[in-house]
Design a protein around this motif. Structure first.
Motif, PDB file in Angstrom:
ATOM      1  N   CYS A  53     103.387  22.877   4.396  1.00  0.00           N
ATOM      2  CA  CYS A  53     102.326  22.025   4.945  1.00  0.00           C
ATOM      3  C   CYS A  53     102.979  20.780   5.524  1.00  0.00           C
ATOM      4  O   CYS A  53     103.517  19.952   4.779  1.00  0.00           O
ATOM      5  N   GLU A  54     102.925  20.654   6.876  1.00  0.00           N
ATOM      6  CA  GLU A  54     103.553  19.534   7.549  1.00  0.00           C
ATOM      7  C   GLU A  54     102.518  18.820   8.423  1.00  0.00           C
ATOM      8  O   GLU A  54     101.574  19.437   8.912  1.00  0.00           O
ATOM      9  N   PRO A  55     102.718  17.503   8.648  1.00  0.00           N
ATOM     10  CA  PRO A  55     101.791  16.798   9.548  1.00  0.00           C
ATOM     11  C   PRO A  55     101.885  17.353  10.964  1.00  0.00           C
ATOM     12  O   PRO A  55     102.958  17.749  11.431  1.00  0.00           O
ATOM     13  N   HIS A  56     100.754  17.391  11.651  1.00  0.00           N
ATOM     14  CA  HIS A  56     100.717  17.850  13.042  1.00  0.00           C
ATOM     15  C   HIS A  56     101.429  16.805  13.909  1.00  0.00           C
ATOM     16  O   HIS A  56     101.185  15.594  13.751  1.00  0.00           O
ATOM     17  N   PRO A  57     102.288  17.239  14.826  1.00  0.00           N
ATOM     18  CA  PRO A  57     103.049  16.253  15.619  1.00  0.00           C
ATOM     19  C   PRO A  57     102.194  15.444  16.587  1.00  0.00           C
ATOM     20  O   PRO A  57     102.633  14.387  17.047  1.00  0.00           O
ATOM     21  N   ASP A  58     100.982  15.911  16.890  1.00  0.00           N
ATOM     22  CA  ASP A  58     100.147  15.197  17.863  1.00  0.00           C
ATOM     23  C   ASP A  58      98.800  14.821  17.270  1.00  0.00           C
ATOM     24  O   ASP A  58      97.770  14.848  17.953  1.00  0.00           O
ATOM     25  N   SER A  59      98.755  14.514  15.967  1.00  0.00           N
ATOM     26  CA  SER A  59      97.469  14.153  15.338  1.00  0.00           C
ATOM     27  C   SER A  59      97.742  13.335  14.085  1.00  0.00           C
ATOM     28  O   SER A  59      98.771  13.504  13.427  1.00  0.00           O
ATOM     29  N   ASP A  60      96.791  12.455  13.783  1.00  0.00           N
ATOM     30  CA  ASP A  60      96.941  11.641  12.580  1.00  0.00           C
ATOM     31  C   ASP A  60      96.213  12.218  11.375  1.00  0.00           C
ATOM     32  O   ASP A  60      96.200  11.622  10.304  1.00  0.00           O
ATOM     33  N   HIS A  61      95.529  13.392  11.543  1.00  0.00           N
ATOM     34  CA  HIS A  61      94.790  13.961  10.407  1.00  0.00           C
ATOM     35  C   HIS A  61      94.992  15.472  10.256  1.00  0.00           C
ATOM     36  O   HIS A  61      94.657  16.035   9.207  1.00  0.00           O
ATOM     37  N   LEU A  62      95.504  16.147  11.267  1.00  0.00           N
ATOM     38  CA  LEU A  62      95.706  17.593  11.174  1.00  0.00           C
ATOM     39  C   LEU A  62      97.021  17.909  10.470  1.00  0.00           C
ATOM     40  O   LEU A  62      97.953  17.100  10.449  1.00  0.00           O
ATOM     41  N   HIS A  63      97.072  19.155   9.875  1.00  0.00           N
ATOM     42  CA  HIS A  63      98.286  19.639   9.224  1.00  0.00           C
ATOM     43  C   HIS A  63      98.639  20.997   9.801  1.00  0.00           C
ATOM     44  O   HIS A  63      97.759  21.808  10.107  1.00  0.00           O
ATOM     45  N   VAL A  64      99.935  21.252   9.909  1.00  0.00           N
ATOM     46  CA  VAL A  64     100.430  22.564  10.335  1.00  0.00           C
ATOM     47  C   VAL A  64     100.944  23.276   9.099  1.00  0.00           C
ATOM     48  O   VAL A  64     101.827  22.780   8.404  1.00  0.00           O
ATOM     49  N   ALA A  80      91.725  19.773   6.805  1.00  0.00           N
ATOM     50  CA  ALA A  80      91.249  19.317   5.493  1.00  0.00           C
ATOM     51  C   ALA A  80      92.220  18.314   4.890  1.00  0.00           C
ATOM     52  O   ALA A  80      93.450  18.517   4.933  1.00  0.00           O
ATOM     53  N   PRO A  81      91.734  17.240   4.308  1.00  0.00           N
ATOM     54  CA  PRO A  81      92.645  16.227   3.746  1.00  0.00           C
ATOM     55  C   PRO A  81      93.324  16.681   2.466  1.00  0.00           C
ATOM     56  O   PRO A  81      94.334  16.087   2.066  1.00  0.00           O
ATOM     57  N   ASN A  82      92.783  17.736   1.793  1.00  0.00           N
ATOM     58  CA  ASN A  82      93.347  18.116   0.501  1.00  0.00           C
ATOM     59  C   ASN A  82      94.263  19.331   0.574  1.00  0.00           C
ATOM     60  O   ASN A  82      94.665  19.863  -0.460  1.00  0.00           O
ATOM     61  N   VAL A  83      94.615  19.810   1.756  1.00  0.00           N
ATOM     62  CA  VAL A  83      95.505  20.962   1.850  1.00  0.00           C
ATOM     63  C   VAL A  83      96.925  20.538   1.477  1.00  0.00           C
ATOM     64  O   VAL A  83      97.371  19.434   1.812  1.00  0.00           O
ATOM     65  N   ALA A  84      97.646  21.451   0.759  1.00  0.00           N
ATOM     66  CA  ALA A  84      99.011  21.139   0.322  1.00  0.00           C
ATOM     67  C   ALA A  84      99.753  22.431   0.051  1.00  0.00           C
ATOM     68  O   ALA A  84      99.148  23.487  -0.200  1.00  0.00           O
ATOM     69  N   ALA A  85     101.067  22.357   0.118  1.00  0.00           N
ATOM     70  CA  ALA A  85     101.899  23.531  -0.141  1.00  0.00           C
ATOM     71  C   ALA A  85     101.727  23.980  -1.583  1.00  0.00           C
ATOM     72  O   ALA A  85     101.558  23.168  -2.487  1.00  0.00           O
ATOM     73  N   GLY A  86     101.760  25.321  -1.778  1.00  0.00           N
ATOM     74  CA  GLY A  86     101.646  25.890  -3.106  1.00  0.00           C
ATOM     75  C   GLY A  86     100.227  26.258  -3.506  1.00  0.00           C
ATOM     76  O   GLY A  86     100.023  26.930  -4.522  1.00  0.00           O
TER      77      GLY A  86
END
Length: 795
Positions: A53-64, A80-86
């Motif tokens: 789970c990495e921050p999107h390079p062109d957004s302040d709230h999206l995750h890749v 979603a703000p609560n997404v995380a690896a694992g």
């Protein structure tokens, strides 16, 4: 009530029925399914695990993210703000169909995204069933969730269908899932297997617990001490059933109390054992103090409220909500169970006053079966032992009794068929009654049934026959043409009078008004023709609509004032309305006139509104109904503060007062307002002559004018009545009319006297009257006037 297909399927096999078929069959048997709901929806779903789970390079709230779905790894952009690896998550793959539409692969701000990580509300789950953190972000699954599982909704228990059933007031027993299941089994003719728990609460060591009821509002009060329990999460099946019923899971102990209420229909309450001093619980009333309930709100208790107490202090509002200081916590080590039967009227009144519409109060208000408390206690102990490691159980303490006595009803097949108009066979009737658990026994043509404790609506043969047709199907009723006896279409006497009145007043230039039946206290007090005490509304919408009026005039005067304030000069309104008091119901007529009733600018003729205008209208109205003018009298009287003290009168027909008429009191307004109100119901009861056709006389009429001098206090009507009484010649009435055309006071007349000018109209139907004949009648008239009124001809 809400019940899920999965819940019903625990008790019977429903695998061959679709949701629509199940709803149709239940509705046809008298339980209207008002709506259906699929708890969760979606195709193309799979359980996945977030690898990165990495921050999107062109957004302040999206995750890749990269997500492992078992057979492939997908790149997914997630907001979603609560997404995380694992994390274990729900993944909608490309091509998946969700309530919001189809999921497609594409690019989001230049980054490839092949699917969507889902929140539960995106899968059609009602937000009311979710916690705030579930609404704010994606659904995080347990770590033991199997990656690659292709039905995550089933895994989470959201693959369910809900029936929203509208229960009629007499079938509140079906608020209990066990009873609804038994009813569904009877409707579908399928075996039903309910959990076995009878007698589970019978075990228990001797106890020192004290249980009392000190109010007539509680007929049965049960208490049981569970010395040791383990607080932990509820089993999955329990959480799913609560969710389908619109409730959140809290912990195993609290959930058991809710599940037992939903299963048996009996509310019960669990107290923390350490919060109940001396293990003493008493239900009583008579409190007047503030009490803080479980919701943290302070409620004002009144003496009529039923209250659960411990050593004299409140610990719960009976049948509605427990208290903050005795609720179950994560540190709770033991329980005290309370289960009771409360008076449904007392609970309803308290719940309404406090605006507390809880699941418990709803069930108490609608009525609970007498044996529900014992069933609930047994079921609660069984579940606590199985899912909360309950030990150190003490004997149940009981105060009062349930008062239950089994009810038997007897009837015959002939009675049932006669009532329904059917030809059912004995075998199918007995089969239906057996499916309903009525334990039918037939002997010598008599069917005897024993009513189950939960069917408190069953009272007699009519109820038994209704159950038979309800399950066998209303389509089994034979089709017959209805009886249509011929009736004569005509108006009843009151309808005829009302129609005649409307016609007459419209011809005279009046307009019909419709005013409010509900009035203020002030207008209620101004009613002048009331026949009883006014009825006050229990919950008036406003002070202006508090009373059912006992008279029309105050409302009609308000309508006249409304028109006057809008520059209407000539006002002529009438109203016909039913008037209801605490002891009677009558129909009344009222009218109000201001300015000119009739006015012709071309001919310069006007009919002004005064007392005599109202008098003439009323006389004409009564005459149309066959009431002779000689029977009508206007008795001068100060009627009320609403009327002019010297220009008002009571209207009499013979000795019966039928209404009032006159001008408005000068203090009420500057305009000369003429008004009247008549009791039409009383007029209808009067003896009347038939209104007959009479041909116009072919012989000429002769007028004679006379001027009389008499005392001022002699009414002109009395003079007129005397003249008409003397107007007979050879057994025929020859004085056809008397008109008073002048009143004089002044020069040549004493101060206490007046001069009254009358025109007498003579006419016969048999011949032309001679001067001698007219003179003889005139002599009798003058003699009678002198004798009765001391009247003399004016010289």
């Amino acid at each position: 009530m809400r019940i899920s297909r999965k819940w019903l399927s625990q008790y019977m096999d429903l695998s061959d029925l679709s949701l629509e078929e199940l709803a149709e069959k239940i509705t046809a048997a008298g339980f209207e399914v008002e709506g259906t709901e699929i708890l969760g929806q979606g195709t193309g779903l799979v359980i996945g695990q977030v690898l990165t789970c990495e921050p999107h390079p062109d957004s302040d709230h999206l995750h890749v993210t990269t997500v492992d779905t078992g057979d492939e790894v997908l790149n997914i952009v997630c907001g979603a703000p609560n997404v995380a690896a694992g994390q274990k998550v729900i993944v909608a793959r490309p091509g998946a169909r969700l309530p919001g539409g189809e999921i497609k692969a594409g690019k989001i701000r230049g980054v490839e995204s092949c699917g969507m990580i889902c929140a539960l509300f995106e899968l059609g789950v009602d937000k009311h069933l979710l916690r705030q953190e579930q609404i704010d972000g994606i659904e995080i699954l347990p770590q033991d969730a199997p990656v690659g599982h292709e039905d995550p909704l089933e895994y989470l228990g959201y693959r369910d269908e809900i029936l929203e059933i509208g229960l009629t007031p007499n079938r509140s027993d079906c608020l209990a899932a066990f009873n609804m299941a038994a009813e569904a089994g009877a409707i579908l003719n399928r075996p039903v297997t309910l959990p076995a728990f009878e007698g589970a609460a019978d075990e228990g060591k001797p106890t020192d617990a004290i249980c009392r009821t000190e109010t007539e509002g509680c007929s049965l009060f049960m208490e049981k001490v569970i010395g040791s329990v383990t607080i932990k999460p509820s089993p999955k099946w329990m959480q799913e059933l609560l969710r389908a019923s619109g409730m959140h899971s809290i912990n195993n102990v609290v959930d058991i109390s809710n599940i037992v209420m939903l299963e048996t229909g009996q509310p019960m309450h669990f107290y923390d054992i350490d919060a109940i001093a001396g293990h003493e619980i008493t239900v009583k009333d008579g409190f007047r103090e503030s009490y803080t309930a479980l919701d943290g709100v302070a409620y004002q208790l009144e003496p009529q409220d039923l209250v659960i107490t411990n050593q004299g202090r409140p610990i719960g509002i009976a049948g509605i909500m427990g208290g903050e200081d005795s609720k179950i916590l994560d540190t709770t080590r033991g329980l005290i169970i309370e289960c009771a039967l409360f008076d449904h009227v007392r609970i309803r009144n308290t719940a309404r006053r406090l605006n507390l519409n809880t699941e418990a109060s709803q069930r108490y208000q609608k009525g609970i079966e007498p044996l529900a408390a014992q069933k609930a206690m047994d079921r609660a102990v069984q579940l606590l032992k199985e899912y909360a490691d309950a030990t150190d159980i003490e004997a149940t303490v009981i105060a009062g009794s349930d008062g239950y006595k089994p009810r038997e009803i007897t009837c015959t097949l002939e009675e049932i068929n006669h009532r329904l108009g059917t030809d059912f066979k004995l075998e199918e009737v007995v089969d239906v009654l057996g499916r309903l658990h009525f334990s039918p026994v037939t002997e010598n043509g008599i069917i005897r049934v024993t009513i189950p404790s939960w069917r408190t609506d069953m009272e007699g043969m009519a109820d038994v026959s209704e159950e038979v047709i309800r399950l066998l199907g209303y389509d089994r009723l034979p089709s017959t043409l209805p009886e249509m006896p011929m009736t004569e279409g005509k108006l009843d006497p009151m309808q005829h009078m009302t129609r005649m009145t409307r016609t007459m007043f419209s011809e005279l230039g009046f307009q019909e008004a419709l005013t409010y039946t509900l009035v203020s206290t002030e207008k209620k007090e101004e009613a002048v023709l009331t026949s009883g005490d006014a009825i006050e509304l229990a919950s008036p919408l406003s002070e202006q609509r508090r009373w059912i009026r006992t008279g029309i005039l105050p409302s009609l005067l308000e309508a006249a004032a409304y028109n006057r304030s809008r520059k209407v000069k000539d006002i002529a309104l009438f109203e016909i309305s039913d008037i209801e008091t605490a002891t009677s119901r009558t129909r009344q007529l009222a009218f109000v006139i201001e300015g000119n009733l009739q006015n012709s600018e071309w001919t310069h003729v006007a009919l002004p509104a005064d007392f005599y205008t109202a008098k003439g209208i009323l006389e004409a109205w009564l005459k149309r109904q066959g009431i002779d003018e000689a029977r009508i009298r206007f008795k001068a009287d100060a009627i009320s503060d609403l009327f002019h003290p010297y220009r008002s009168a009571r209207i009499l027909v013979g000795r019966d007062i039928i209404g009032v008429a006159g001008e408005i009191h000068p203090s009420r307004g500057k305009e000369r307002t003429v008004m009247a109100e008549v009791d039409m119901t009383r007029v209808l009861k009067l003896k009347k002559s038939k209104v007959r056709f009479k041909p116009v006389s072919k012989y000429p009429a002769v007028d004679r004018d006379i001027a009389l001098v008499l005392k001022q206090d002699v009414p002109a009507a009395a003079v007129k009545e005397t003249v008409l009484r003397q107007g007979r010649l050879d057994k025929e009435t020859v004085i056809r009319d008397v008109q008073i055309f002048d009143v004089y006071q002044g020069e040549h007349v004493a101060e206490d006297e007046k001069s009254l000018a009358l025109r007498l109209v003579f006419q016969s139907d048999k011949k032309t009257l001679t001067d001698d004949e007219i003179g003889s009648v005139m002599d009798k008239v003058l003699s009678a006037l002198e004798k009765e009124h001391s009247a003399k001809l004016r010289s």
